[in-house]
Every structure is written in structure tokens, then in C-alpha cells.
Design a protein around this motif. Sequence first.
Motif, PDB file in Angstrom:
ATOM      1  N   LYS A 243       1.056  -0.763  -0.401  1.00  0.00           N
ATOM      2  CA  LYS A 243      -0.096   0.336  -0.295  1.00  0.00           C
ATOM      3  C   LYS A 243       0.497   1.449   0.001  1.00  0.00           C
ATOM      4  CE  LYS A 243      -3.691   2.501   2.131  1.00  0.00           C
ATOM      5  NZ  LYS A 243      -5.246   2.038   3.307  1.00  0.00           N
ATOM      6  N   LYS A 244       1.609   1.115   0.908  1.00  0.00           N
ATOM      7  CA  LYS A 244       3.125   2.758   0.724  1.00  0.00           C
ATOM      8  C   LYS A 244       3.472   2.807  -0.641  1.00  0.00           C
ATOM      9  CE  LYS A 244       6.104   3.337   4.629  1.00  0.00           C
ATOM     10  NZ  LYS A 244       5.972   3.755   5.283  1.00  0.00           N
ATOM     11  N   SER A 245       4.193   1.336  -1.221  1.00  0.00           N
ATOM     12  CA  SER A 245       4.590   1.547  -2.804  1.00  0.00           C
ATOM     13  C   SER A 245       3.608   2.056  -3.541  1.00  0.00           C
ATOM     14  CB  SER A 245       5.219   0.399  -2.919  1.00  0.00           C
ATOM     15  OG  SER A 245       5.546   0.067  -4.458  1.00  0.00           O
ATOM     16  N   ILE A 246       2.108   2.024  -3.502  1.00  0.00           N
ATOM     17  CA  ILE A 246       1.211   2.332  -4.132  1.00  0.00           C
ATOM     18  C   ILE A 246       1.395   3.752  -4.024  1.00  0.00           C
ATOM     19  CG2 ILE A 246      -1.435   3.080  -4.765  1.00  0.00           C
ATOM     20  CD1 ILE A 246      -0.982  -0.661  -5.069  1.00  0.00           C
ATOM     21  N   TRP A 247       1.610   4.332  -2.565  1.00  0.00           N
ATOM     22  CA  TRP A 247       1.380   6.141  -2.774  1.00  0.00           C
ATOM     23  C   TRP A 247       2.255   6.591  -2.906  1.00  0.00           C
ATOM     24  CZ3 TRP A 247      -2.610   8.674  -2.002  1.00  0.00           C
ATOM     25  CH2 TRP A 247      -4.400   7.974  -1.494  1.00  0.00           C
ATOM     26  N   LEU A 248       3.298   5.779  -2.645  1.00  0.00           N
ATOM     27  CA  LEU A 248       5.033   7.046  -3.032  1.00  0.00           C
ATOM     28  C   LEU A 248       4.271   6.599  -4.898  1.00  0.00           C
ATOM     29  CD1 LEU A 248       7.539   4.730  -1.289  1.00  0.00           C
ATOM     30  CD2 LEU A 248       6.515   7.346  -1.209  1.00  0.00           C
ATOM     31  N   TRP A 249       3.859   5.922  -5.450  1.00  0.00           N
ATOM     32  CA  TRP A 249       3.704   6.223  -6.923  1.00  0.00           C
ATOM     33  C   TRP A 249       2.369   6.954  -7.520  1.00  0.00           C
ATOM     34  CZ3 TRP A 249       6.509   4.221 -11.184  1.00  0.00           C
ATOM     35  CH2 TRP A 249       7.580   3.557 -11.062  1.00  0.00           C
ATOM     36  N   VAL A 250       1.114   7.356  -6.337  1.00  0.00           N
ATOM     37  CA  VAL A 250       0.464   8.500  -6.865  1.00  0.00           C
ATOM     38  C   VAL A 250       1.458   9.834  -6.898  1.00  0.00           C
ATOM     39  CG1 VAL A 250      -1.204   9.429  -5.850  1.00  0.00           C
ATOM     40  CG2 VAL A 250      -0.856   6.193  -6.598  1.00  0.00           C
TER      41      VAL A 250
ATOM     42  N   LEU B  24      11.660   8.678  -3.559  1.00  0.00           N
ATOM     43  CA  LEU B  24      10.574   8.306  -2.683  1.00  0.00           C
ATOM     44  C   LEU B  24      10.278   7.014  -2.197  1.00  0.00           C
ATOM     45  CD1 LEU B  24       7.644  10.128  -4.171  1.00  0.00           C
ATOM     46  CD2 LEU B  24       8.824  10.999  -2.236  1.00  0.00           C
ATOM     47  N   GLU B  25      11.549   6.311  -2.380  1.00  0.00           N
ATOM     48  CA  GLU B  25      12.211   4.759  -1.986  1.00  0.00           C
ATOM     49  C   GLU B  25      12.444   5.024  -0.835  1.00  0.00           C
ATOM     50  OE1 GLU B  25      11.693   0.858  -2.173  1.00  0.00           O
ATOM     51  OE2 GLU B  25      10.417   2.196  -3.204  1.00  0.00           O
ATOM     52  N   TYR B  26      12.975   6.601  -0.689  1.00  0.00           N
ATOM     53  CA  TYR B  26      13.831   6.487   1.017  1.00  0.00           C
ATOM     54  C   TYR B  26      12.945   6.197   1.717  1.00  0.00           C
ATOM     55  CZ  TYR B  26      16.143   9.330   4.151  1.00  0.00           C
ATOM     56  OH  TYR B  26      16.405   9.726   5.984  1.00  0.00           O
ATOM     57  N   PHE B  27      11.545   6.934   1.600  1.00  0.00           N
ATOM     58  CA  PHE B  27      10.703   6.019   2.614  1.00  0.00           C
ATOM     59  C   PHE B  27       9.815   4.693   2.928  1.00  0.00           C
ATOM     60  CE2 PHE B  27      10.518  11.089   1.303  1.00  0.00           C
ATOM     61  CZ  PHE B  27      10.676  11.640   2.302  1.00  0.00           C
ATOM     62  N   ASN B  28      10.405   4.058   1.734  1.00  0.00           N
ATOM     63  CA  ASN B  28       9.782   2.682   1.538  1.00  0.00           C
ATOM     64  C   ASN B  28      11.179   1.727   2.269  1.00  0.00           C
ATOM     65  OD1 ASN B  28       7.930   0.693   1.780  1.00  0.00           O
ATOM     66  ND2 ASN B  28       8.439   0.467  -0.970  1.00  0.00           N
ATOM     67  N   GLU B  29      12.041   2.344   3.092  1.00  0.00           N
ATOM     68  CA  GLU B  29      13.293   1.502   3.443  1.00  0.00           C
ATOM     69  C   GLU B  29      14.229   0.845   2.206  1.00  0.00           C
ATOM     70  OE1 GLU B  29      11.965  -1.584   5.382  1.00  0.00           O
ATOM     71  OE2 GLU B  29      10.469  -0.026   7.569  1.00  0.00           O
ATOM     72  N   GLY B  30      14.162   1.758   1.378  1.00  0.00           N
ATOM     73  CA  GLY B  30      14.672   1.131   0.143  1.00  0.00           C
ATOM     74  C   GLY B  30      14.948   0.131  -0.622  1.00  0.00           C
ATOM     75  N   LYS B  31      13.473  -0.383  -0.525  1.00  0.00           N
ATOM     76  CA  LYS B  31      13.690  -2.112  -1.008  1.00  0.00           C
ATOM     77  C   LYS B  31      13.926  -2.467  -2.452  1.00  0.00           C
ATOM     78  CE  LYS B  31      10.359  -3.365   3.060  1.00  0.00           C
ATOM     79  NZ  LYS B  31       9.089  -3.426   3.321  1.00  0.00           N
ATOM     80  N   LYS B  32      13.287  -1.334  -3.109  1.00  0.00           N
ATOM     81  CA  LYS B  32      13.242  -1.405  -3.906  1.00  0.00           C
ATOM     82  C   LYS B  32      14.313  -0.615  -5.461  1.00  0.00           C
ATOM     83  CE  LYS B  32       8.588  -2.713  -4.427  1.00  0.00           C
ATOM     84  NZ  LYS B  32       7.326  -2.550  -4.967  1.00  0.00           N
ATOM     85  N   PHE B  33      15.190   0.389  -4.492  1.00  0.00           N
ATOM     86  CA  PHE B  33      16.520   1.026  -4.886  1.00  0.00           C
ATOM     87  C   PHE B  33      16.947   1.318  -6.360  1.00  0.00           C
ATOM     88  CE2 PHE B  33      17.442   3.986  -0.860  1.00  0.00           C
ATOM     89  CZ  PHE B  33      16.317   4.898  -1.734  1.00  0.00           C
ATOM     90  N   LYS B  34      17.287  -0.721  -5.987  1.00  0.00           N
ATOM     91  CA  LYS B  34      18.588  -0.876  -7.764  1.00  0.00           C
ATOM     92  C   LYS B  34      17.114  -1.293  -8.437  1.00  0.00           C
ATOM     93  CE  LYS B  34      21.595  -4.982  -8.417  1.00  0.00           C
ATOM     94  NZ  LYS B  34      22.349  -5.784  -8.317  1.00  0.00           N
ATOM     95  N   PRO B  35      16.360  -1.534  -8.785  1.00  0.00           N
ATOM     96  CA  PRO B  35      15.400  -2.252 -10.071  1.00  0.00           C
ATOM     97  C   PRO B  35      15.115  -0.502 -10.398  1.00  0.00           C
ATOM     98  CG  PRO B  35      14.295  -3.099  -7.548  1.00  0.00           C
ATOM     99  CD  PRO B  35      15.030  -2.664  -8.006  1.00  0.00           C
TER     100      PRO B  35
END
Length: 279
Positions: free
Chosen positions: A2-9, A160-171
Motif C-alpha cells: 500500500k505504501k508503494s502504491i501511494w509513493l507511485w501516486v 521517494l523509495e527512501y520512505f519505503n526503506e529502500g527496498k526497490k532502490f536497485k531496480p
Amino acid sequence: MKKSIWLWVIAFVLTALTAVYQRLTGPTYPIIGEAVINNGVINYKLDRTHGGVGDHLIEIKVDDETIYGELVWKRYKTNDEWTAIEMIRENEKLVAFLPHQPPAGKLVYHIIIQKDDEAVTLPLSGEVIIRFKGDVPVAFLIPHIIFIFGAMLLSTRTGLEYFNEGKKFKPLTILTFIFVIIGGFILGPIIQYYAFGEFWTGFPFGHDLTDNKILIGFIGWLIALIALYKFKNPKPWIVFASILMFIIFLIPHSVLGSELDYNELDNKTNSEIQSKPLK
């Protein structure tokens, strides 16, 4: 999830706002306003860019048939005398044409409307500068727009991935870098060539700010990509690249864009004429 979706929005909204801001503040956006003459209001929109072949149509909607208009223009940054053209009435409009110019050529113009002894100049302050460019094929233009704003969207989302603990920084970093390359360094020069006859007019060959913006963005994301594989903590560099990209995209589009030097063109033309042998 859910957080990832909001970051995309959030990334999409920021990208859309940036695109609108660029469009409205750039030097290619039409000058829109209204003028009052003889207690009547005239709305006008004066173009600042022309793409493709042919002369550029200038038209002003004027219902009052006793109002006359004159289009006044000259080549930009020259000592040319002003040329005045009487505007022709076509139904409810006054129309005239600016002569077609070579790619990156600019004209400066204004319009004078008159009724009886009262005259008003459009725009109400300053002059209008219009830049001519070649016709860009849609087959290149649409992918270019998609990849450039896709790069901006991905860049913002990666930051904004910074606020998601950087889980998807690489891709996200890798994908952003790919979009920057395709949009800015493959499709961008093609668009530039069709529009102005040159593939690249940024550093070190010129001062085109649009090219330089994408160059700076590329450097930022190249550093982020290197940090991703070489540094133990690449997060600050990735966030830096995202912020840098956002800042440069706030700079209005086409500022300090390609510009034809008429004085150089005239000197070249005169030299060619003088060098031709007499028959």
C-alpha cells in the motif's frame, strides 16, 4: 504494498505538476491577454513557436469591422528595419502571416489595432519573440515525450523509495538510468536534429539549456548507478540524483534554446555571393 502504491501516486502527481509548470512558464507558451479599444474588449493569443513548413498565421478575433490591424515584425537580434503588414479581415478575424524562417530562426513582432484615432499595441507590454523549427515526425516525438517524462516519473519515485526503506532502490535506479539514456541521448538528439538541424547543442558545443539539463541529469544518475554497485550505502547518492533531476525539470523548457545567428548567416550569404564567378 500500500505504501508503494501511494509513493507511485505522489511521484505521478509531482511529475504532472512539473510538466504543467514547464509548459506554462517556458518561452514557447503563447502570450495570452486582452485589450480594450473604444470600450470594446479584444482577447488575443500570440504564438511564440512555429513548427513545420510555411508562413506563420497570426489572427485576432475582432467583431467590429471598423477596427483595423497591422502586423509589425523584424528578425530577432538584428538591425533590420521594422516591416509592417496590413492585416486582412476574414469574417470575424484580422489575419496576417509572418514569413517562414530557417530552423532556430526567430522573429520579434507586435500588432497594432486601431479604431478612429485610438490605437492599441498587442501585447500590451513588450514584444513577442517567435522561434521557427522544422517538422518533427510523430514517430519520434511521442516516444521521446514518453521516455523523458517516464524518466522524470521514475526518478521521482526512486527518490521517494527512501520512505519505503529502500527496498526497490536497485531496480528503480537501473530503470531510471535506462529511461534517461533512451529519452535524452537517443531520441532527444533525433528530435533536435529534425527541429533545428543539429544533434547536440549543449556542452561542450553550445549553451542549449535543454541539452545541458539532460546532461546534468544523466551525470547525477550515473553517479547513483555507480554508487549502487560500488558503495556500501548508495542511498544518499540515489536521493541526491532524484532531487537534482527534479530541480532541473523545474527549469522551463526551451530556455536558452537553439537560436539562429542572422548576422553570421548574412555574412555567410554575402561571402558566397561575392565568391561566385561572373559569367
